[in-house]
Design an enzyme around this catalytic site. Structure first.
Site, short mmCIF file in Angstrom:
data_model
loop_
_atom_site.label_atom_id
_atom_site.label_comp_id
_atom_site.label_asym_id
_atom_site.label_seq_id
_atom_site.Cartn_x
_atom_site.Cartn_y
_atom_site.Cartn_z
N CYS A 27 32.84 33.63 49.65
CA CYS A 27 34.14 34.02 49.11
C CYS A 27 34.99 34.80 50.11
CB CYS A 27 33.96 34.82 47.83
SG CYS A 27 32.98 33.96 46.59
N HIS A 38 40.31 38.17 46.76
CA HIS A 38 39.51 37.03 46.33
C HIS A 38 39.63 36.89 44.82
CE1 HIS A 38 36.40 34.31 45.31
NE2 HIS A 38 35.56 35.24 44.90
N ASN A 56 37.48 30.64 40.00
CA ASN A 56 36.96 31.14 41.28
C ASN A 56 36.71 29.94 42.19
OD1 ASN A 56 35.40 32.08 43.42
ND2 ASN A 56 34.13 33.42 42.15
#
Length: 312
Positions: free
Chosen positions: A113, A238, A268
């Site tokens: 990430c 993020h 995500n």
């Protein structure tokens, strides 16, 4: 040249949209449960015939077009991804082939990430050192490939997509000094492992660490750029979970900033999340050219990287 800058950005998401109601028909969950815990309403899911390098190439082509450049103008291609199926050719080489980029150096970075902000720093360093003149920096992940769709704790989180930036030499630095590092003792908090590989995480541990330990780290990234958090026009973290993003942005002290909340519609998307969210902010005019924007990635390994950039 004394620095580098982001000349343009672009993003791409697959056409298929998976809603919370769709997921409620697959696992024991509900729209209310998902919204209340992670703030996500929809996510985009790639088909079996859409590999991660295809997602990356679409985003990169848009960034090139926005910069007014051709593939021949690029001499470095960096792809941040943790969901490439094959070891070789790497994803960057396949993206270069799809776009027709000749003779470029091609490298993948797997920092999950935090991959895009690591790749952006790497491109900045390469350009400032004279190792490249223009770079394509791409974050792309196909999280649907590594998700257990019977696990309601993880399948509600993920989406697929890609975001890209064109980085080029500049008289004035447009990409601030990176602040990066890791917490090795928490390396297992976010994982993609096994055969077949599957995404898993210790959600509460990540939440506690992100909301308590990350704010001072992010503020240090602002200090390295010579700015106060209140000077920021936007914050792009993020896009892990809206319940992490909102308190984290507040604790950083970015009181005047637009806060990217693309997680609500994209889920995500791992390494894609920051460039995807940034590109959408630029596309809708939420930030102006030259505005200072904090980019900060965190997640697997447990790694983090952040820098202040000037909006293209």
């Amino acid at each position: 040249m004394n620095g580098s800058r982001i000349a343009a950005v672009g993003h791409y998401q697959p056409a298929k949209v998976l809603t919370n109601e769709d997921l409620a028909g697959m696992v024991d969950t509900s729209d209310e449960w998902i919204r209340s815990r992670v703030g996500i309403t929809t996510r985009h899911i790639a088909g079996p015939d859409e590999p991660v390098d295809e997602l990356a190439a679409h985003a990169a082509a848009k960034a090139l077009a926005a910069a007014g450049l051709t593939p021949a103008d690029i001499d470095l291609v960096l792809v941040a991804t943790s969901t490439a199926v094959d070891r070789s050719p790497n994803t960057a080489a396949r993206v270069a082939s799809r776009l027709g980029v000749p003779r470029a150096a091609t490298m993948d970075l797997n920092v999950v990430c935090a991959g895009f902000t690591h790749a952006l720093a790497t491109a900045d360093h390469a350009v400032r050192a004279g190792g490249a003149s223009r770079a394509l920096v791409i974050g792309a992940d196909k999280m649907s490939d590594v998700t257990d769709w019977s696990d309601r704790t993880t399948c509600v989180l993920v989406g697929d997509g890609a975001g890209a930036a064109v980085v080029e030499a500049a008289d004035e630095p447009g990409i601030g000094p990176v602040l990066w590092g890791s917490v090795p003792e928490m390396g297992n908090a976010v994982r993609i492992e096994g055969t077949p590989p599957r995404f898993a995480q210790e959600g509460q541990s990540v939440y506690r660490w992100a909301t308590t330990q990350l704010p001072p780290i992010a503020r240090r990234a602002c200090e390295r750029a010579g700015l106060e958090p209140a000077d920021l026009a936007a914050v792009v973290l993020h896009q892990a979970n809206l319940r992490i993003i909102e308190p984290l942005a507040e604790k950083i002290g970015a009181v005047n900033a637009v806060v990217a909340r693309d997680v609500t519609e994209s889920g995500n998307t791992s390494a894609a999340s920051i460039p995807l969210a940034l590109s959408k902010l630029v596309e809708r005019g939420a930030v102006a050219t030259g505005d200072p924007v904090l980019l900060f990635g965190f997640g697997g390994n447990l790694s983090y990287a952040g820098q202040v950039v000037r909006c293209p």
